[in-house]
Motif scaffolding. Structure first.
Motif, mmCIF file in Angstrom:
data_model
loop_
_atom_site.group_PDB
_atom_site.id
_atom_site.type_symbol
_atom_site.label_atom_id
_atom_site.label_comp_id
_atom_site.label_asym_id
_atom_site.label_seq_id
_atom_site.Cartn_x
_atom_site.Cartn_y
_atom_site.Cartn_z
ATOM 1 N N LEU A 131 25.050 14.380 22.873
ATOM 2 C CA LEU A 131 25.714 12.753 22.982
ATOM 3 C C LEU A 131 25.965 11.951 24.697
ATOM 4 N N SER A 132 25.915 10.714 24.201
ATOM 5 C CA SER A 132 26.189 10.109 26.008
ATOM 6 C C SER A 132 27.375 9.432 25.969
ATOM 7 N N ASP A 133 28.563 8.957 25.055
ATOM 8 C CA ASP A 133 29.578 8.873 25.575
ATOM 9 C C ASP A 133 30.482 10.159 24.886
ATOM 10 N N PHE A 134 30.346 11.932 24.914
ATOM 11 C CA PHE A 134 30.818 12.295 24.154
ATOM 12 C C PHE A 134 31.701 13.227 26.157
ATOM 13 N N GLN A 135 33.265 13.134 26.042
ATOM 14 C CA GLN A 135 33.593 13.794 27.259
ATOM 15 C C GLN A 135 34.157 15.015 27.153
ATOM 16 N N HIS A 136 34.745 16.123 27.547
ATOM 17 C CA HIS A 136 36.392 16.836 28.392
ATOM 18 C C HIS A 136 36.639 16.143 28.915
ATOM 19 N N TYR A 137 38.114 16.365 27.783
ATOM 20 C CA TYR A 137 39.012 16.078 28.636
ATOM 21 C C TYR A 137 39.901 16.705 28.995
ATOM 22 N N ARG A 138 40.085 17.791 30.048
ATOM 23 C CA ARG A 138 41.746 18.682 31.000
ATOM 24 C C ARG A 138 42.687 17.987 30.045
ATOM 25 N N CYS A 139 43.361 19.116 30.086
ATOM 26 C CA CYS A 139 45.592 18.518 28.899
ATOM 27 C C CYS A 139 45.333 18.679 30.111
ATOM 28 N N MET A 140 46.317 17.212 29.859
ATOM 29 C CA MET A 140 46.492 16.895 31.659
ATOM 30 C C MET A 140 48.646 16.913 31.388
ATOM 31 N N ILE A 341 32.595 -1.009 31.415
ATOM 32 C CA ILE A 341 33.086 -0.607 29.959
ATOM 33 C C ILE A 341 32.030 -1.981 29.526
ATOM 34 N N GLN A 342 31.702 -2.403 30.588
ATOM 35 C CA GLN A 342 30.166 -4.008 29.964
ATOM 36 C C GLN A 342 28.890 -2.604 29.916
ATOM 37 N N SER A 343 28.688 -1.337 30.693
ATOM 38 C CA SER A 343 28.092 -0.885 30.414
ATOM 39 C C SER A 343 28.048 0.211 28.942
ATOM 40 N N ALA A 344 29.354 0.424 28.765
ATOM 41 C CA ALA A 344 29.888 1.569 27.706
ATOM 42 C C ALA A 344 29.294 0.102 26.024
ATOM 43 N N MET A 345 29.499 -0.657 26.489
ATOM 44 C CA MET A 345 29.651 -1.719 25.776
ATOM 45 C C MET A 345 28.020 -1.793 24.810
ATOM 46 N N ASP A 346 27.274 -2.344 26.301
ATOM 47 C CA ASP A 346 25.988 -1.725 25.676
ATOM 48 C C ASP A 346 25.384 -0.861 25.185
ATOM 49 N N ASN A 347 25.929 0.440 25.438
ATOM 50 C CA ASN A 347 25.167 1.784 25.055
ATOM 51 C C ASN A 347 25.505 2.151 23.788
ATOM 52 N N TYR A 348 27.595 1.551 23.206
ATOM 53 C CA TYR A 348 27.237 1.573 22.087
ATOM 54 C C TYR A 348 26.775 1.364 20.796
ATOM 55 N N LYS A 349 26.526 -0.188 21.522
ATOM 56 C CA LYS A 349 25.135 -0.630 20.079
ATOM 57 C C LYS A 349 24.255 -0.365 20.066
ATOM 58 N N GLU A 350 23.520 0.158 21.301
ATOM 59 C CA GLU A 350 22.458 0.988 21.023
ATOM 60 C C GLU A 350 21.698 2.262 20.250
ATOM 61 N N GLN A 392 25.515 -12.927 25.327
ATOM 62 C CA GLN A 392 26.653 -14.236 25.976
ATOM 63 C C GLN A 392 28.082 -13.976 25.256
ATOM 64 N N SER A 393 28.248 -14.360 24.172
ATOM 65 C CA SER A 393 29.871 -13.489 23.467
ATOM 66 C C SER A 393 29.936 -12.233 23.710
ATOM 67 N N ILE A 394 29.818 -11.535 23.890
ATOM 68 C CA ILE A 394 29.960 -10.060 23.934
ATOM 69 C C ILE A 394 30.428 -10.407 25.241
ATOM 70 N N ALA A 395 29.513 -11.085 26.070
ATOM 71 C CA ALA A 395 30.725 -11.524 28.042
ATOM 72 C C ALA A 395 31.717 -11.529 27.164
ATOM 73 N N PRO A 425 35.679 -8.405 17.945
ATOM 74 C CA PRO A 425 34.920 -6.677 16.576
ATOM 75 C C PRO A 425 34.547 -5.521 17.615
ATOM 76 N N THR A 426 33.395 -5.650 18.369
ATOM 77 C CA THR A 426 32.941 -4.339 19.526
ATOM 78 C C THR A 426 34.097 -3.946 19.932
ATOM 79 N N LEU A 427 34.833 -4.732 20.497
ATOM 80 C CA LEU A 427 35.785 -4.147 21.734
ATOM 81 C C LEU A 427 36.813 -2.714 20.524
ATOM 82 N N ALA A 428 36.789 -4.133 19.318
ATOM 83 C CA ALA A 428 37.957 -3.048 18.402
ATOM 84 C C ALA A 428 37.383 -1.558 17.838
#
Length: 483
Positions: A131-140, A341-350, A392-395, A425-428
């Protein structure tokens, strides 16, 4: 003639176990159906625990935000892991759970402690899911613990802490000394405050022990001459100065640990901001005669080993907490903040999964079922907006969100997004996904505390299936996931 009423026959142990397991299996199906109704992505926390009966227990908790912007979390499963407890076994067990509950393709992250096998298992899970957006997060919280531990283990810190620990323990374990301490409080007309104990394995207990001891130091001082052990373990003036300085040094760590260890609301967006503050706290200039400079140097070595990785990992999640979207990035330029953030938005819509017409109708019914008046107005407002947004509206959506004033710190990020969902809507939708990520593995540790009360010295032969059913059902009932 008196008639004898038959006594109620209690179910046998075997019958009771069958009833619990039957309810558990039925509830698992309900949970699976419940999760399918949620359009949000989910995150997990997982950890291993060895029970008093020497069983390896893997706990997995799930976290997500529903369509009403409510943060939900509960125990997803509790499994007995046979030896060896290696990363491959853990990985296979977790994937079996996520496949059963049909959430494998919706995992946005897994939070674990820093144990090597948990890190390796999560890496293998990510490789398997692809999964492109999957990450491992260590216990802070665990990272903060490692940083503080570096200070507490330096040469001049352990002696005064050890002496204070013995002093407090002696007072607490002596009814006579406790009665005398209470009498001193009464004479001074001060509400009684009991000295707090220390737990060597938990630094924050050490912190609170020192904090309370300094607070009631004049009253504790009256006890010093009562017993030789108290006299010998009362810190010297220099040692009290070290303890005072240590308390000031560790105060931001204690506050941060308390905030990010919450499990009932999103905290991932705050961590980047708090860690940036701790970095500034460690690096600020101090007097050349400052007694704990060597401790700070040791803490900085450990902290800097993790900071860059954490700073990069939390770049996107922190952006979706509107309180910290501007302040959590230090002096980073606007372009460097918004580009990921912009790159994540583009990948998110795809990567959005197409929804069939039937699914759309069912989902619409679910969303409109219990709307409030304000939510109804927002829904109809969205009907007048174009279905497809241009690049443009996404930006503009991204720029507008970044430029508006941040709400005050008392504002709940979920309440803020609920009000502004129609504007962004996209960011939400991205916020609903990223804010599910937990910043610590505390939810699993809380479960282990509950499990420790269930599997005791006098009840250490519970079958793993029974343990699993009892712990899961308790969580599902408390969180009102099932009835």
């Amino acid at each position: 003639m008196l008639s004898v009423q038959p006594r109620y026959k209690l179910p046998t142990r075997s019958t009771l176990k069958d009833m619990i397991l039957s309810k558990f299996q039925t509830a698992r199906k309900e949970i699976c159906n419940h999760l399918q109704l949620s359009i949000s992505k989910v995150s997990l926390t997982m950890d291993m625990w060895t029970s008093i009966s020497a069983l390896g227990i893997l706990a997995v908790t799930i976290h997500y935000i529903n369509d009403s912007w409510q943060f939900k979390h509960f125990v997803l499963d509790v499994l007995y892991i046979p030896s060896p407890h290696d990363s491959l076994t853990i990985k296979d067990s977790v994937l079996k759970i996520t496949d059963e509950f049909e959430i494998s393709n919706r995992l946005v992250g897994i939070t674990t402690d820093n144990e090597a096998k948990m890190i390796a298992a999560t890496r293998k899970i990510g490789e398997n899911l692809e999964l492109s957006d999957f990450q491992h997060y260590r216990c802070m919280a665990h990272i903060l613990n490692l940083v503080v531990k570096a200070a507490l283990e330096t040469n001049n810190i352990p002696p005064p802490i050890k002496k204070l620990r013995i002093f407090i323990s002696t007072v607490r374990n002596s009814p006579k000394q406790m009665d005398k301490l209470k009498e001193y409080f009464r004479i001074e007309n001060i509400p009684f405050k009991i000295p707090l104990p220390d737990i060597i394995t938990r630094w924050n207990y050490t912190y609170h022990m020192i904090e309370r001891a300094i607070e009631i130091k004049p009253l504790l001082n009256h006890l010093v001459a009562n017993l030789p052990i108290l006299t010998n373990n009362w810190p010297t003036s220099e040692e009290w100065l070290i303890l005072n300085n240590l308390l000031d040094l560790l105060a931001p760590f204690a506050l941060t640990t308390k905030v990010i260890s919450a499990s009932s609301y999103p905290t991932i967006g705050e961590v980047k901001w708090y860690f940036l503050g701790i970095k500034n706290h460690l690096e600020r200039s101090r007097d050349s005669n400052y007694s704990l400079q060597s401790q700070i140097d040791e803490m900085k070595i450990v902290f800097n080993n993790y900071f860059d990785q954490i700073n990069q990992l939390l770049h996107i999640p922190a952006f979706f907490d509107p309180r910290y979207k501007n302040s959590a990035y230090g002096r980073m330029s606007r372009e460097n903040i918004l580009q990921p953030i912009q790159s994540a938005m583009d990948n998110y819509k795809e990567s959005t999964i197409p929804i069939t017409e039937d699914e759309t109708v069912q989902d619409l019914r679910y969303q409109l079922k219990n709307l409030s008046t304000s939510e109804t107005r927002n829904y109809f407002q969205n009907l007048f907006m174009p279905d497809d947004q241009s690049p443009q509206s996404i930006a503009n959506e991204l720029d507008t969100y970044f430029d508006i004033n941040s709400p005050n710190f008392e504002t709940s990020p979920l309440d803020w997004w609920k009000v502004h969902e129609s504007e962004y809507p996209t960011l939400a939708q991205m916020a609903k996904d990223y804010l599910t990520i937990m910043s610590t593995s505390v939810p699993c540790e809380q479960l282990f505390s509950i499990a420790g009360k269930q599997i005791t010295q006098t009840r250490n032969r519970l079958h793993p299936d029974t343990t699993q059913a009892c712990l899961c059902l308790k969580s599902w009932l408390e969180q009102e996931i099932i009835k």
